[in-house]
Each structure stands twice: as C-alpha cells, then as structure tokens.
Scaffold this active site. Structure first.
Site, PDB file in Angstrom:
ATOM      1  N   ASP A   1       0.847  -1.239   0.119  1.00 39.98           N
ATOM      2  CA  ASP A   1       0.001   0.091  -0.144  1.00 39.98           C
ATOM      3  C   ASP A   1       0.733   1.386   0.134  1.00 39.98           C
ATOM      4  O   ASP A   1       2.121   1.149  -0.418  1.00 39.98           O
ATOM      5  CB  ASP A   1      -0.969   0.194   1.171  1.00 39.98           C
ATOM      6  CG  ASP A   1      -2.328   0.673   1.028  1.00 39.98           C
ATOM      7  OD1 ASP A   1      -2.140   1.746   0.234  1.00 39.98           O
ATOM      8  OD2 ASP A   1      -3.421   0.086   1.189  1.00 39.98           O
ATOM      9  N   ASP A   2       0.457   2.244   0.347  1.00 41.63           N
ATOM     10  CA  ASP A   2       0.982   3.597   0.301  1.00 41.63           C
ATOM     11  C   ASP A   2       2.277   3.516   1.054  1.00 41.63           C
ATOM     12  O   ASP A   2       2.580   2.981   1.971  1.00 41.63           O
ATOM     13  CB  ASP A   2       0.225   4.992   0.737  1.00 41.63           C
ATOM     14  CG  ASP A   2      -0.963   4.865   0.109  1.00 41.63           C
ATOM     15  OD1 ASP A   2      -1.316   4.578  -1.177  1.00 41.63           O
ATOM     16  OD2 ASP A   2      -1.877   5.850   0.571  1.00 41.63           O
TER      17      ASP A   2
END
Length: 445
Positions: free
Chosen positions: A249-250
């Site tokens: 993810d980020d």
C-alpha cells in the site's frame, strides 16, 4: 543508445545528487537528539532464547518492567543479540532504547487468539477496518517520551500472512495490528532497523510530536493488504528520510482522522518532512490522506525515487472529511513504470459509518508540485476537486511525464480546480495553464 527520456533522467538525477553533494545535505538529526544510555541490559538476562521456537513474551515484558520501574538515570538500553526471538506483542516504556544487533530478529507469534485488544482511536471512532476496538500493535507505546528503536539493521518481523489471510477470507473480528505504533508520545527515534511483513500499517505515530524515522527498510509483498509503510497521523514535527520502502500500500501517507470523529477530535498533522525515500508499491508513493479530517498543513516531500508504483503522488480526500489540506510541497521526484503520475482527488476513501456529514467538505489549497520527471508513466495526471469546494492554488512547475516510448501523453483530466503551471508536459488542463510566471504559479524551480 538511450531514449530521450533516459538521457534526461540521467541528467536530472546527476544534477540533483551532485548539488546535494556540494551543498550541505538536509537531515533530521537536530529534531530529536540520539541519547547514549550507560545502563544496558540484554534480553538473554531474562531467559530469552533466540531459537525461533521458544516464546519469549515473558522475557520482553520483565525486561521492560525493570526499565520502567528502576528508572536508571539516562534511561536503559535493551540489547537484542543475534538470534530469532519469538514473542507476543509488548509495550515499550519511556527513556529506553530497543537495540537490535546484527542478525537479531524480533518475530511476532502467529497465534492471534490471545492478541490484546485496545480501544479505537478517538479520531477514527472505531477500528479502521472493523467496528469496535482494534488489536494492539506488535510493538506498542502509549504516552511515552524519549524512546529509541535502533541497532545494526536487525529485523522486526510481524509474520503478517496469517492476518492478511483473515482479511482476504473476511474472518477478521477487529482491525488488524500495526507493526509499531506510538500514541500520544514525543521524542521518538526509529533508525537502522528492517521492518517486514506487518499485519497492517508498518509504522504509525499517532497524536505524536518530534518523531524521527530514518535509515529504515520496510518490506512486505506487493499483494499484502493495507501494509502502508509510514503513516504519521495527527502528529507534528515528524521527519522521515533516507529509507527504502516496498509494501502493498502507500509508502508514506500523512493522515489526521476520519470524518466526523476526526473533525471532533480536531488534531491536525503539521510540519512533516519526507526526503530521500526510494521504493515501490501498487498504490501511492507519497500520499496525503485520505483520512484528513483534522487537517494537514506544512508538508515537504523531496528527493523521492519511485518505481513500479500505482500512483506517484496522491493527495486524496472525500466529502464528509472536512479539514484543510494546505501548504503541501513535493519536489525533485523521479518515477518510472507508474500507472498515474499525479492524482489530486476529492472522491477517494470510504466512511466509518453512515453518520458522516455530507456538508463537511474538505478544503485543499496552496499545493506546489515541482521538478518531477517520469518515464513509462501510463497516465500523466488527474486533478479533481469538489463542486462546492474547488481545490485552489494548485501549482505545477517543471513537471515532465513520458510514456513508455518517451512520447508525451494527451491532456490531463481536471475539474473544480484552479491554479497554474510552468513548463509542464504533457500540457495540463486549461484550469492549470498560466499565461505567465507571474500568476498563481510564480514559484522558483
């Protein structure tokens, strides 16, 4: 022979890094001083066995109890020698250093049945994934000061696959644990450690101040759900630098609370510095949001290198969030093999429940994105504000994003936005085209 993009990328990279070599390189070192602790104990003094099989929870908790209650002047260093130390989750205490020697691994047990539950964060109102409480992070700190996690690149391993499978199979009862979380804490340093296979977010400072995270490596499979790298959340004076992150993810996401709960709690994230980060992710490289209800101000991200990433730069919020996102500067970014170069959007992210206020509209303004070079970028950019709360003063300067063959893309996609641009290719949407450099986008680059 190199493509046009390849030649210019090499030139830009050389200019950036050579200029950094000539000038003094900015660092976080003055924000939180590294403390030398003369009192030292080893986890093996408390019966820990680093064979990867013995459960060492008692040893960790007894050692930290000793540090907390003896209160040696200057604090205490807890030394973790080489070996694999299996343990349940545990709490840190103030004025301590957790030091992982070369070859040391602190490994989370995969027995989730006895994992402690803690209250939801007040700025979220519930667990981020499930209603109710949340599982405590593997290594946790609440209301602490003067805490250091460091060493000789030892490893903290969350063994997150059991949690990822619960998420995939929809059998989670509560929100998964972070790998490391500090809450309501100050004077935190995390450096020279490898973090891997987090059950959920990796490093989460929330309601914290004066936090330095540098020289870390954060690793998780690209298909591991919600394994954000570093998420400063309703925190101030945070510096993140000189690290490699590759997760599901980020890589870095600045947050400040979720809808009506974040608005009511009212604690912003401000004065966040992110520099010299390298990594890859199927989601975003540098992100703000989408939980921004307390507001996010004064963020600087610079000298970022991204590859094989979904979105290079992503500023994201939604109706019901409220909050102000302003004074965000992102500069000197090189990206390659990216699905979308830049995305700024007001329709991203879900809601904690149906009680959010649809009239709580976020405000986004004073955004500076400059000195960006991208190769093999599938889509250049999207800037989509809200009809009743347009994004204003969005400025792009010296932004060049190329497709796989080095050719420029077509126009950007924009709506409900105003600002300007200088030297941007492909040409941005009409809302962001300045007639001169004296307009809204008169910024040096």
């Amino acid at each position: 022979m190199k493509s046009r993009g390849g030649v210019w990328a090499a030139v830009l990279a050389l200019m950036w890094w050579c200029s950094g070599a000539v000038a003094e390189v900015a660092t976080c070192s003055g924000l939180v001083p590294m403390v030398y602790r003369s009192d030292k104990i080893s986890i093996t003094d408390y019966g820990a066995v680093g064979d990867g099989k013995t459960l060492n929870t008692k040893a960790f908790r007894e050692a930290i109890y000793r540090i907390e209650h003896l209160r040696r002047r200057g604090g205490t260093l807890l030394y973790i020698p080489a070996g694999v130390y299996l343990t349940d989750s545990f709490n840190l205490t103030s004025r301590m250093t957790l030091y992982l020697a070369k070859g040391a691994v602190i490994k989370a047990t995969q027995d989730t049945t006895n994992w402690p539950l803690i209250a939801p964060l007040p700025s979220y109102g519930r667990g981020r994934e499930r209603p109710g409480g949340r599982y405590m992070s593997f290594i946790h700190g609440d209301g602490l000061h003067d805490v250091i996690i460091t060493g000789e690149n030892g490893t903290i391993d969350g063994q997150g696959d059991v949690w990822w499978n619960m998420w995939r199979q929809r059998t989670l009862q509560f929100t998964r644990p972070n790998l490391v979380e500090f809450k309501d804490s100050r004077g935190i340093i995390i450096s020279n450690v490898i973090f891997k296979n987090s059950p959920f977010w990796n490093i989460h400072p929330v309601y914290c101040s004066n936090v330095v995270i540098r020289y870390v490596t954060i690793l998780a499979p690209s298909d591991s759900p919600n394994t954000d790298g570093i998420d400063p959340d309703s925190s101030s004076h945070v510096c993140i630098e000189d690290s490699y992150i590759s997760t599901g993810d980020d890589l870095v996401a600045v947050k400040s609370g979720w809808d009506q709960y974040g608005i009511a709690y009212g604690r912003p994230s401000n004065d966040i510095t992110i520099r010299r980060i390298t990594g890859s992710s199927p989601f975003a490289g540098i992100a703000v949001g989408s939980e921004t209800s307390g507001g996010v101000t004064n963020v600087l991200a610079e000298h970022i290198t991204l590859s094989n990433t979904g979105i290079g730069i992503h500023l994201k919020t939604n109706i019901g969030r409220g909050g102000i996102i302003r004074n965000i500067t992102i500069s000197n970014v090189f990206m390659e093999n990216i699905r979308k170069g830049i995305k700024i959007a007001g329709d991203v992210g879900d809601h904690p429940d149906e009680n959010y206020d649809p009239n709580a509209l976020p405000i986004m303004k004073h955004i500076r994105i400059k000195n960006i070079w991208g190769e093999k970028v599938l889509e250049a950019g999207l800037v989509k504000g809200l009809k009743n709360s347009p994004f204003t003063d969005i400025c792009l300067a010296n932004v060049h994003l190329f497709g796989s063959s080095g050719s420029r893309h077509g126009p950007w996609t924009c709506s409900d936005v105003s600002g300007g641009s200088v030297e941007v290719s492909p040409s941005p949407c009409s809302e962001l085209i300045s007639s001169s450099q004296t307009g809204a986008c008169s910024i040096p680059f």
